[in-house]
Design a protein around this motif. Sequence first.
Motif, PDB file in Angstrom:
ATOM      1  N   PRO A  84      -0.504   0.476  -4.322  1.00  0.00           N
ATOM      2  CA  PRO A  84       0.364   1.461  -4.976  1.00  0.00           C
ATOM      3  C   PRO A  84       0.100   1.574  -6.474  1.00  0.00           C
ATOM      4  N   HIS A 102       0.835  -1.199   0.000  1.00  0.00           N
ATOM      5  CA  HIS A 102       0.000   0.000   0.000  1.00  0.00           C
ATOM      6  C   HIS A 102       0.868   1.248   0.000  1.00  0.00           C
ATOM      7  N   ASP A 103       0.304   2.338  -0.471  1.00  0.00           N
ATOM      8  CA  ASP A 103       1.039   3.592  -0.538  1.00  0.00           C
ATOM      9  C   ASP A 103       0.661   4.486   0.637  1.00  0.00           C
TER      10      ASP A 103
END
Length: 289
Positions: free
Chosen positions: A186, A179-180
């Motif tokens: 992402p 995840h970003d």
Amino acid sequence: MGLGPTKRIGEWLGTAERATGFARLDAEAFPAFEPGWVWLTGAGPGAPGLMSLMCYHALQTCDVVVYDALVNPDILRWVKVGAELEYAGKRGGKPSPTQKDITHRLIDLARAGKRVLRLKGGDPFMFGRGGEECQHLALAGIPFRIVPGITSGIGGLAYAGVPATHRDTNHSVIFLTGHDATGNMPASVNWAAVAKASPVIVMYMALKHLGEIAAALMAGGRDGGDCVAIVSNASMPHQQTAETTLAEAGAFVASADPPTPAIVVVGGAADWRSLLDWYKGAIRDNPIG
């Protein structure tokens, strides 16, 4: 045939060096932890025994520890008597300090003349936001030191019997985060390129979006039959490892709900687990690791 001549510690050793156990470290010239400095230090994947000597030295000499959620609380019992402990953990879906709050706190503590130990799980520079914190410390004129730690994508997998590299399996490995900064999968990752770039992919914080990630990898040409291993609470006595395939990964996570924190490995490295699974039985009774 031996590997080389056997050497023994000779009579030339001094008194301190003749001591046994960890007492031999007392006379070592560890770097001074000066007031006003911040040490960004990795505590390893979980087991207290996997942290470095420099990490232990920092715990013994700091004035305040600003620690993350992934730091094993058993490690904090080795902190110097009288040192302050400040929790700065960020966990998804729960009230947490912002990264800006944490960075400002580190700067304020250092400017107050404290020896500040910023303690992170794993390694500060492996998806640990250590680079961001160092960036702001540097801009604020705060001196700092980096103390690397064993990252879960290598050490945690080792506790599950999964070698990140093996000459018979892979000569490359990709590390990525699931995840970003927004908490989403992402968008900046070229999943089609990743799918074909390496036989083994190691993913941090990927459970939430594992179904989407698996779909993106398969769309990029990755075989849906690839083995996927999910290692939860790596190196801890309550470590769990689950196996599925890339095609079934999303459905598996939805039904089994594996514990977090977890590290995910895709590809042939996971095939070694059944043979190399060493962390089991009575070995897990030792909380040091």
